[in-house]
Design an enzyme around this catalytic site. Structure first.
Site, PDB file in Angstrom:
ATOM      1  N   LEU A 539      43.304  36.517  40.900  1.00  0.00           N
ATOM      2  CA  LEU A 539      43.141  37.647  41.821  1.00  0.00           C
ATOM      3  C   LEU A 539      41.922  37.483  42.697  1.00  0.00           C
ATOM      4  O   LEU A 539      41.862  37.984  43.807  1.00  0.00           O
ATOM      5  CB  LEU A 539      42.961  38.945  41.027  1.00  0.00           C
ATOM      6  CG  LEU A 539      44.175  39.544  40.345  1.00  0.00           C
ATOM      7  CD1 LEU A 539      43.751  40.711  39.471  1.00  0.00           C
ATOM      8  CD2 LEU A 539      45.175  40.007  41.386  1.00  0.00           C
ATOM      9  N   GLY A 540      40.936  36.812  42.178  1.00  0.00           N
ATOM     10  CA  GLY A 540      39.711  36.692  42.950  1.00  0.00           C
ATOM     11  C   GLY A 540      38.674  35.931  42.164  1.00  0.00           C
ATOM     12  O   GLY A 540      38.904  35.520  41.026  1.00  0.00           O
ATOM     13  N   GLY A 545      32.494  34.769  37.571  1.00  0.00           N
ATOM     14  CA  GLY A 545      33.711  34.204  37.002  1.00  0.00           C
ATOM     15  C   GLY A 545      34.944  34.521  37.825  1.00  0.00           C
ATOM     16  O   GLY A 545      34.871  35.161  38.864  1.00  0.00           O
ATOM     17  N   ILE A 546      36.050  34.036  37.313  1.00  0.00           N
ATOM     18  CA  ILE A 546      37.320  34.190  38.027  1.00  0.00           C
ATOM     19  C   ILE A 546      38.118  35.341  37.419  1.00  0.00           C
ATOM     20  O   ILE A 546      38.082  35.553  36.208  1.00  0.00           O
ATOM     21  CB  ILE A 546      38.140  32.889  37.926  1.00  0.00           C
ATOM     22  CG1 ILE A 546      37.331  31.751  38.556  1.00  0.00           C
ATOM     23  CG2 ILE A 546      39.496  33.031  38.601  1.00  0.00           C
ATOM     24  CD1 ILE A 546      37.982  30.396  38.409  1.00  0.00           C
ATOM     25  N   VAL A 547      38.811  36.086  38.261  1.00  0.00           N
ATOM     26  CA  VAL A 547      39.606  37.208  37.780  1.00  0.00           C
ATOM     27  C   VAL A 547      41.086  36.873  37.857  1.00  0.00           C
ATOM     28  O   VAL A 547      41.570  36.364  38.875  1.00  0.00           O
ATOM     29  CB  VAL A 547      39.345  38.471  38.630  1.00  0.00           C
ATOM     30  CG1 VAL A 547      40.069  39.660  38.025  1.00  0.00           C
ATOM     31  CG2 VAL A 547      37.871  38.745  38.725  1.00  0.00           C
ATOM     32  N   ASP A 658      25.637  43.584  43.348  1.00  0.00           N
ATOM     33  CA  ASP A 658      26.606  42.804  44.109  1.00  0.00           C
ATOM     34  C   ASP A 658      27.716  43.707  44.626  1.00  0.00           C
ATOM     35  O   ASP A 658      28.892  43.414  44.484  1.00  0.00           O
ATOM     36  CB  ASP A 658      27.168  41.673  43.241  1.00  0.00           C
ATOM     37  CG  ASP A 658      27.797  40.567  44.097  1.00  0.00           C
ATOM     38  OD1 ASP A 658      27.610  40.595  45.333  1.00  0.00           O
ATOM     39  OD2 ASP A 658      28.477  39.700  43.533  1.00  0.00           O
TER      40      ASP A 658
END
Ligand SMILES: *[C@@H]1O[C@H](CO)[C@@H](O)[C@H](O)[C@H]1NC(C)=O
Ligand SMILES: *[C@@H]1O[C@H](CO)[C@@H](O)[C@H](O)[C@H]1NC(C)=O
Ligand SMILES: *[C@@H]1O[C@H](CO)[C@@H](O)[C@H](O)[C@H]1NC(C)=O
Ligand SMILES: *[C@@H]1O[C@H](CO)[C@@H](O)[C@H](O)[C@H]1NC(C)=O
Ligand SMILES: *[C@@H]1O[C@H](CO)[C@@H](O)[C@H](O)[C@H]1NC(C)=O
Ligand SMILES: *[C@@H]1O[C@H](CO)[C@@H](O)[C@H](O)[C@H]1NC(C)=O
Ligand SMILES: *[C@@H]1O[C@H](CO)[C@@H](O)[C@H](O)[C@H]1NC(C)=O
Ligand SMILES: *[C@@H]1O[C@H](CO)[C@@H](O)[C@H](O)[C@H]1NC(C)=O
Ligand SMILES: *[C@@H]1O[C@H](CO)[C@@H](O)[C@H](O)[C@H]1NC(C)=O
Ligand SMILES: *[C@@H]1O[C@H](CO)[C@@H](O)[C@H](O)[C@H]1NC(C)=O
Length: 855
Positions: A539-540, A545-547, A658
């Site tokens: 997803l992103g 980290g990566i989702v 962020d």
């Protein structure tokens, strides 16, 4: 040969004496770190346990419960080291103490260092033994004396974080000693004295306070003869816990008993400051939390100020007592009830009346007047006659005992059932006839004299005891955006459903036997749910980290964040941190459903958001018309509320660091939810202090002081929020400092237009004409104030909320925003893959840039 044989015999008999595992250690024995004592019926074990940094501690745990559950630690602040010399040992010293010694081989002369001692001072000539009893009490006694009142020393007098059945906490006034609970530094990992304590305060009418260092965070309410006034769910149930609270001139005690020896239950203060009663459920082999505190916002000490009542079903939660009004109207509207309420009419004394409140936790009772033998009628008369008496109540549920307050009443909360009656003094004119009484009580109370000792028995428990009540959520906001006036919206804006509980909604097959344990997902399940983390489910991606998108077998959709492996945290720390963060719940924060830990892998599991992230719509030409002005305005306000909660409302102050469009997720109704909050905390404390060498953030959203100097604060989040607001209005991305071209530098462009009085030109053309000019201008104004160069010129989130919600709020004129960096130029890597035409950018994953040593 004979010599050898003799030697063999002696060492053999020596071995026998030390290795027999019994419940008793005699004065001639030595107990080494690899040995254990076991209580007679095998319920508890005494031995050494490992802690952090190869520390080891003398401790007691349940023999047959897995995972090992420690109930007491002797040398919590004086650990031994587990080394190959194995030179720590326990023995009974010549003066009749149990001592933990270190036979230091590094020092000459057989130097034995004292690590810990029972410190008892009774001198005895008789032989002393140490025995571990089957109730978990470790006692030091004379060999032939088995009378509990004659123990020389017992571990039950020195609780750590756990209260076991038949263990007392409280005060002995004669000896001036106190027993109380103190959390571990890190539950399950580091037993040294932590920050949280649970102690009885005997002043006035005794109650128990949970403190973080010196700060009170929760109080039990006084004992009403049956239960603590602040624990209405202590009720008769199917199980057999007996609570005992006793108070007399010699002291005050709280304890509980369980007749049935095969039921294991304990009261424990964990290292995140939650007090919980946990009971072992044999069938599922888990500890279940039957009760815990603080459990909701109203349990927080002084959540609402003087003369106000905290009511979890009200919105906002603080409600003035009848006859009182908010002291600080503005703060009150912003959901800050801490200033409390003031009288509408001054008291007159003679003609004053008493307002009868039902089902409340009595106000704090540490400086009250108490007469345990006085009946309620007399109590009311006495309070009425004394003009400085502000309220009274009876102590026990059967109407005896009198407690009177002579100062402000604070920390009152209401319950839908349970709690006690309270009579508050009011000027006669502030009271209408319904629900009031004048000094004397109507109810027919038995004014029986019960003596000074209140000692009561409550049979409680059973799973029903718990408080299973689901919090009532406020009905959904009316989403009919077309004909909603801005006044209505202003009101909605203040409707900020704060839910500070550890309850998780969603009831799919996750292990949530236990409300407080964060649900742990099995790695295999996550692998399956995400189809082995295939690219198509991505997803992103962010700095942490990566989702991935996933679907559990039960059908629930989830978003899984696979944390990059750079987090410097230990496992327990990670879990603790995640648990804290999971407890933050707000409708504008993405809900954390659980986590998963497997070898190096750390995964966070969130609820899935149908409309993905804000940037995927806002910067997408075909989709941006979905966002009309009302929706955008609601999104701005929602983000503001979520951020306000992180900064000011939650138990942890969280700086997001962020905040950007890709971290704002949208649910099926376009409600914005901030994601990735708290991740900065998980990624190590060194990064969450006020200045950091490692700047984490995203160009375009970083405040100048953060980008240049690594300084961050709530005000750097406010800066990012301002950028978000301007992006939402304009539908354009802020490209960061390095672009001097107005078209690319959103902040500069916004400032120019504002100064020239053409600010409405900023508005995204896809919005069309259907917008309220004043609202748009107010949002631009707020946006510009938030991006001021100097952090101190930026508003805080409470002011932002006020400015957004009120047409009349005073707003300072903005000055030039922090977009020009006076010669200090930066060359950020432009990571966005589709930066050619800003309006067509379709990017879920604007990569978070991490700069090492930005200074
Ligand atoms: C415990 O350690 C001692 C000394 O290191 C050793 O002599 C003894 O055999 C050990 N006992 C057990 C039960 O492991
Ligand atoms: C130990 O168990 C026996 C039998 O189950 C029981 O009669 C006895 O009371 C128990 N002793 C203790 C100290 O619990
Ligand atoms: C001490 O270390 C040894 C070897 O690493 C280990 O077997 C033992 O369990 C440790 N003792 C404790 C109390 O942790
Ligand atoms: C203490 O150390 C000395 C010298 O290393 C050794 O002889 C002695 O047995 C040790 N005593 C104990 C109780 O371990
Ligand atoms: C024992 O007493 C000494 C001296 O009063 C003190 O320093 C030490 O902390 C005490 N130890 C324990 C375990 O209470
Ligand atoms: C409660 O405690 C008091 C004093 O410690 C004791 O006398 C009494 O027996 C206890 N009550 C119960 C039910 O255990
Ligand atoms: C509290 O408990 C202790 C230890 O059991 C006992 O000696 C004392 O009498 C109790 N005090 C009260 C007020 O019940
Ligand atoms: C004690 O509790 C256990 C476990 O809950 C139960 O099986 C047993 O029947 C109980 N015994 C008594 C005497 O109530
Ligand atoms: C408590 O009230 C009783 C009954 O009114 C009274 O006799 C007694 O003196 C009072 N005690 C104190 C300490 O005021
Ligand atoms: C009212 O009560 C307070 C506190 O007990 C006492 O100090 C004061 O003297 C009382 N006033 C009157 C008029 O009785």
């Amino acid at each position: 040969m004979r010599g050898f044989f003799f030697l063999f015999i002696t060492s053999f008999s020596f071995l026998i004496t030390i290795s027999t595992s019994t419940d008793t250690l005699t004065s001639s024995q030595i107990f080494r770190t690899n040995q254990t004592l076991e209580s007679s019926n095998g319920t508890f074990v005494l031995g050494f346990i490992p802690g952090t940094n190869s520390n080891i501690y003398l401790a007691i745990w349940y023999k047959n419960i897995n995972p090992r559950t420690i109930v007491w630690v002797a040398n919590r602040d004086n650990p031994l080291q587990n080394n190959s010399n194995n030179d720590g040992f326990l023995k009974i010293s010549d003066n009749g103490n149990i001592v933990l010694l270190l036979n230091s081989s590094t020092q000459s002369d057989n130097n034995r260092n004292l690590v810990w001692s029972s410190n008892q001072t009774t001198v005895t000539k008789n032989q002393v033994v140490l025995q571990l009893l089957d109730n978990g009490n470790l006692v030091l006694r004379e060999k032939n004396v088995n009378d509990p009142t004659k123990y020389l020393w017992q571990s039950f007098d020195f609780p750590t974080d756990t209260l076991l059945p038949s263990m007392n906490m409280g005060w002995n006034f004669d000896k001036k000693t106190e027993q109380y609970l103190t959390s571990w530094k890190i539950t399950g990992e580091n037993p040294s004295t932590g920050d949280y304590s649970f102690k009885i305060d005997y002043h006035g009418l005794p109650e128990i306070f949970l403190r973080n260092d010196e700060t009170i965070i929760y109080r039990s309410g006084p004992w009403n003869g049956e239960r603590f006034s602040g624990v209405p769910k202590m009720e008769p149930g199917t199980d057999s816990i007996v609570f005992n609270f006793s108070l007399n001139e010699h002291g005050v005690n709280y304890s509980f008993y369980i007749e049935n020896r095969s039921i294991f239950s304990r009261l424990v203060v964990d290292s995140s400051g939650v007090l919980q009663r946990r009971t072992w459920v044999e069938s599922s082999k888990t500890w279940t939390t039957f009760w815990y505190a603080p459990k909701d916002q109203c349990d927080n000490y002084k959540e609402c100020g003087p003369y106000s009542v905290c009511d979890t079903n009200a919105n906002p939660v603080c409600v003035c007592v009848k006859g009182f009004s908010p002291k600080n109207e503005q703060a009150w509207k912003l959901r800050d009830g801490s200033d409390g309420c003031v009288r509408n009419t001054n008291l007159d004394c003679e003609s004053d009346k008493f307002y009868h409140m039902e089902n409340v936790k009595l106000p704090e009772t540490s400086s009250v007047f108490v007469n345990m033998t006085m009946g309620i009628d007399e109590c009311g008369d006495l309070c009425h006659r004394n003009c400085s008496c502000t309220g009274y109540a009876y102590v026990t549920t059967d109407g005896s005992g009198c407690v009177m307050w002579f100062g402000v009443l604070f920390d009152i909360r209401s319950y839908s059932d349970g709690g006690q009656d309270l009579f508050v003094r009011l000027a006669a004119s502030d009271i209408d006839n319904s629900g009031s009484t004048s000094g004397s009580q109507k109810k027919n109370h038995k004014a029986e004299i019960i003596g000074i000792t209140i000692s009561a028995v409550v049979i409680i428990l059973g799973l029903g005891f718990i408080f299973c009540k689901r919090r009532k959520f406020l009905s959904k906001l009316n989403r009919n955006t077309d004909n909603r006036g801005s006044l209505q919206r202003s009101r909605d804006l203040l409707m900020n459903e704060v839910v500070v509980t550890s309850k998780r909604g969603g009831s799919s097959g996750k292990r949530d036997m236990d409300d407080l344990e964060l649900p742990m997902f099995d790695f295999k399940i996550i692998t399956m749910a995400t189809n082995n983390f295939i690219e198509a489910n991505k997803l992103g991606e962010g700095g942490f980290g990566i989702v991935y998108r996933g679907r559990l077998i039960e059908g629930q959709e989830i978003a899984v964040k696979r944390l990059s492996k750079t987090s410097g945290q230990g496992l327990e720390e990670f879990k603790n941190e995640v648990k804290l963060i999971a407890r933050l719940q707000h409708r504008n924060l993405v809900r954390l459903l659980g986590c998963c830990i497997d070898k190096d892998e750390k995964l966070l599991v969130y609820e899935y958001m149908e409309n993905r992230s804000l940037d995927s719509i806002l910067f997408h030409k075909a989709r941006k018309p979905l966002l009309d002005w009302n929706t955008r305005y609601d999104i701005i306000c929602g983000i503001a509320r979520g951020l306000h909660y992180l900064h000011h409302d939650s138990r942890l102050r969280i700086i997001h660091r962020d905040l950007k469009t890709s971290n704002i997720l949208l649910d099926s109704e376009m409600n914005p939810k901030i994601s990735d909050f708290g991740i900065a905390r998980i990624f190590g404390q060194n990064q969450t202090e006020a200045n950091t060498l490692r700047v984490v953030g995203t160009y375009g959203y970083m405040s100048p002081e953060y980008a240049m100097d690594g300084n961050f604060s709530v005000k750097s989040d406010v800066f990012s929020f301002g950028v978000l607001v301007l992006e939402i209005i304009s539908g354009k991305k802020n490209r960061g400092f390095c672009y001097t071209n107005d078209d690319m530098n959103l902040l500069k462009n916004a400032w120019t237009q504002w100064r020239e009085g053409t600010a409405l030109k900023l508005i995204d053309s896809s919005i069309g004409d259907s917008y309220a000019q004043s609202e748009v201008l107010r949002c631009i104004h707020v946006g510009l104030l938030c991006v001021q160069e100097r952090a101190e010129d930026r508003p805080t989130m409470p002011s932002v909320l006020l400015m957004l919600s009120s047409e009349t709020a005073l707003m300072p004129e903005p000055r030039s925003p922090g977009f020009s960096l006076g010669g200090r130029s930066m060359n950020p890597p432009e990571t966005d893959s589709s930066s050619s035409k800003q309006d067509e950018t379709w990017s879920v994953n604007q990569v978070t840039v991490t700069l090492l040593d930005a200074r």
